[in-house]
Scaffold this motif. Structure first.
Motif, PDB file in Angstrom:
ATOM      1  N   UNK A   3      11.500   6.203  -1.546  1.00 18.57           N
ATOM      2  CA  UNK A   3      10.524   4.902  -1.241  1.00 18.57           C
ATOM      3  C   UNK A   3      11.215   4.018  -0.313  1.00 18.57           C
ATOM      4  N   UNK A   4      12.506   3.760  -0.288  1.00 17.40           N
ATOM      5  CA  UNK A   4      13.216   2.812   0.655  1.00 17.40           C
ATOM      6  C   UNK A   4      13.106   3.448   1.976  1.00 17.40           C
ATOM      7  N   UNK A   5      13.057   5.022   2.215  1.00 15.82           N
ATOM      8  CA  UNK A   5      12.651   5.504   3.596  1.00 15.82           C
ATOM      9  C   UNK A   5      11.172   5.489   3.876  1.00 15.82           C
ATOM     10  N   UNK A   6      10.416   5.559   3.192  1.00 12.73           N
ATOM     11  CA  UNK A   6       8.953   5.851   3.359  1.00 12.73           C
ATOM     12  C   UNK A   6       8.467   4.614   4.123  1.00 12.73           C
ATOM     13  N   UNK A   7       8.737   3.232   3.461  1.00 12.93           N
ATOM     14  CA  UNK A   7       8.390   2.081   3.826  1.00 12.93           C
ATOM     15  C   UNK A   7       8.628   1.653   5.441  1.00 12.93           C
ATOM     16  N   UNK A   8      10.056   1.927   5.768  1.00 15.72           N
ATOM     17  CA  UNK A   8      10.042   1.588   7.332  1.00 15.72           C
ATOM     18  C   UNK A   8       9.777   2.374   8.092  1.00 15.72           C
ATOM     19  N   UNK A   9       9.639   3.849   7.865  1.00 16.81           N
ATOM     20  CA  UNK A   9       8.970   4.834   8.673  1.00 16.81           C
ATOM     21  C   UNK A   9       7.539   4.705   8.857  1.00 16.81           C
ATOM     22  N   UNK A  10       7.206   4.444   7.848  1.00 18.75           N
ATOM     23  CA  UNK A  10       5.455   4.358   7.899  1.00 18.75           C
ATOM     24  C   UNK A  10       5.174   3.065   8.603  1.00 18.75           C
ATOM     25  N   UNK A  14      -2.904  11.589   2.097  1.00 15.76           N
ATOM     26  CA  UNK A  14      -4.332  11.334   1.670  1.00 15.76           C
ATOM     27  C   UNK A  14      -4.317   9.857   1.196  1.00 15.76           C
ATOM     28  N   UNK A  15      -3.669   9.465   0.202  1.00 17.68           N
ATOM     29  CA  UNK A  15      -3.507   8.319  -0.482  1.00 17.68           C
ATOM     30  C   UNK A  15      -3.159   7.156   0.282  1.00 17.68           C
ATOM     31  N   UNK A  52       0.985  -1.211   0.090  1.00 16.00           N
ATOM     32  CA  UNK A  52      -0.051   0.119   0.019  1.00 16.00           C
ATOM     33  C   UNK A  52       0.756   1.273  -0.013  1.00 16.00           C
ATOM     34  N   UNK A  53       1.966   1.483   0.817  1.00 14.23           N
ATOM     35  CA  UNK A  53       2.937   2.413   0.762  1.00 14.23           C
ATOM     36  C   UNK A  53       3.500   2.689  -0.627  1.00 14.23           C
ATOM     37  N   UNK A  54       3.855   1.609  -1.071  1.00 16.29           N
ATOM     38  CA  UNK A  54       4.481   1.577  -2.546  1.00 16.29           C
ATOM     39  C   UNK A  54       3.534   2.259  -3.565  1.00 16.29           C
ATOM     40  N   UNK A  55       2.379   1.602  -3.459  1.00 14.90           N
ATOM     41  CA  UNK A  55       1.319   2.002  -4.408  1.00 14.90           C
ATOM     42  C   UNK A  55       1.000   3.461  -4.127  1.00 14.90           C
ATOM     43  N   UNK A  56       0.896   4.090  -2.937  1.00 15.03           N
ATOM     44  CA  UNK A  56       0.706   5.411  -2.472  1.00 15.03           C
ATOM     45  C   UNK A  56       1.657   6.294  -2.986  1.00 15.03           C
TER      46      UNK A  56
END
Length: 256
Positions: free
Chosen positions: A50-57, A114-115, A22-26
């Motif tokens: 992207x590599x940062x967004x995934x673990x932080x989320x 939002x996404x 979902x994070x990748x898609x968003x």
């Protein structure tokens, strides 16, 4: 459906994998909506982001106890926590992008908020629907907290209802712990925690209508440590009048 009867750790792993997708898609959608073309895919800065967004989320969701919520009974707070996790992720990465000078449009974090919330919350609602449909017609394993007369009456009502299947009693009285009542074991709260974890019990019925409010609060606080739905008997007067019915049970929280 296999996922319904799966171990809680397996369910959590499935949710983590789903959230990762979902994070990748968003982030992909956020970039596409902002740039209106796929050229960002070839940019190194996008893959760093992207590599940062995934673990932080994922870390934010875990710290906010989203993964501890019982999926079938997710409260509104869990959806608010998903939104908060999206906010934390977006603003953390906004700061990192500034310091690392990543060529990511500044509007991307806001679109991502939002996404990511819509996709992750939407996936939870979809899974809830599948779980409800998949569990229809099957008895749900449950536990009764309180092995007194009220608990025994409640057991009779549950057995006749066929919606739930009680597997044991919990009682804080050490004198009756490790005994059996109506063929069911009476266990301590600590032992019940391991049973709930291993068998993925979804519901505990609180059959202690005559205890003091302070004692009831202690029990509810202990149960609040476990991701489980708690239902309680209406009142002692209803028990005296013979109104102990499964339909009369209500959901409670530690604040009640």
């Amino acid at each position: 459906m296999r996922i319904i009867s799966a171990d809680r750790r397996i369910k959590m792993l499935v949710l983590v994998m789903l959230d990762t997708a979902s994070i990748v898609g968003a982030l992909f959608l956020a970039m596409l909506l902002r740039l209106e073309k796929f050229t960002f895919i070839s940019k190194t800065h996008f893959w760093i982001a992207l590599a940062l967004y995934i673990p932080v989320m994922l870390f934010s969701l875990e710290r906010l106890n989203v993964y501890k919520s019982v999926l079938r009974y997710m409260p509104i707070k869990s959806f608010l926590d998903i939104f908060v996790a999206s906010l934390i992720t977006a603003f953390t990465l906004m700061i990192i992008s500034i310091f690392w000078e990543l060529s990511i449009p500044r509007s991307i974090p806001f679109i991502f908020i939002i996404l990511s919330f819509m996709i992750i919350a939407g996936s939870r609602l979809t899974l809830q629907g599948f779980l409800v449909i998949g569990s229809q017609g099957s008895e749900k394993e449950s536990i009764i907290y309180g092995a007194g007369e009220s608990g025994r009456q409640l057991l009779d009502d549950i057995n006749s209802n066929k919606q739930f299947k009680v597997i044991c009693f919990i009682d804080d009285n050490i004198i009756i712990q490790n005994s059996r009542i109506n063929g069911l074991s009476v266990v301590s709260f600590e032992k019940a925690k391991s049973i709930i974890e291993s068998r993925d019990i979804q519901t505990v019925f609180l059959a202690m209508p005559s205890v003091l409010v302070s004692q009831r609060q202690i029990v509810l606080k202990k149960l609040a440590e476990i991701p489980i739905e708690v239902r309680t008997l209406p009142s002692l007067s209803d028990l005296i009048e013979g109104k102990v019915e499964l339909s009369g049970l209500k959901k409670v929280s530690v604040e009640d």
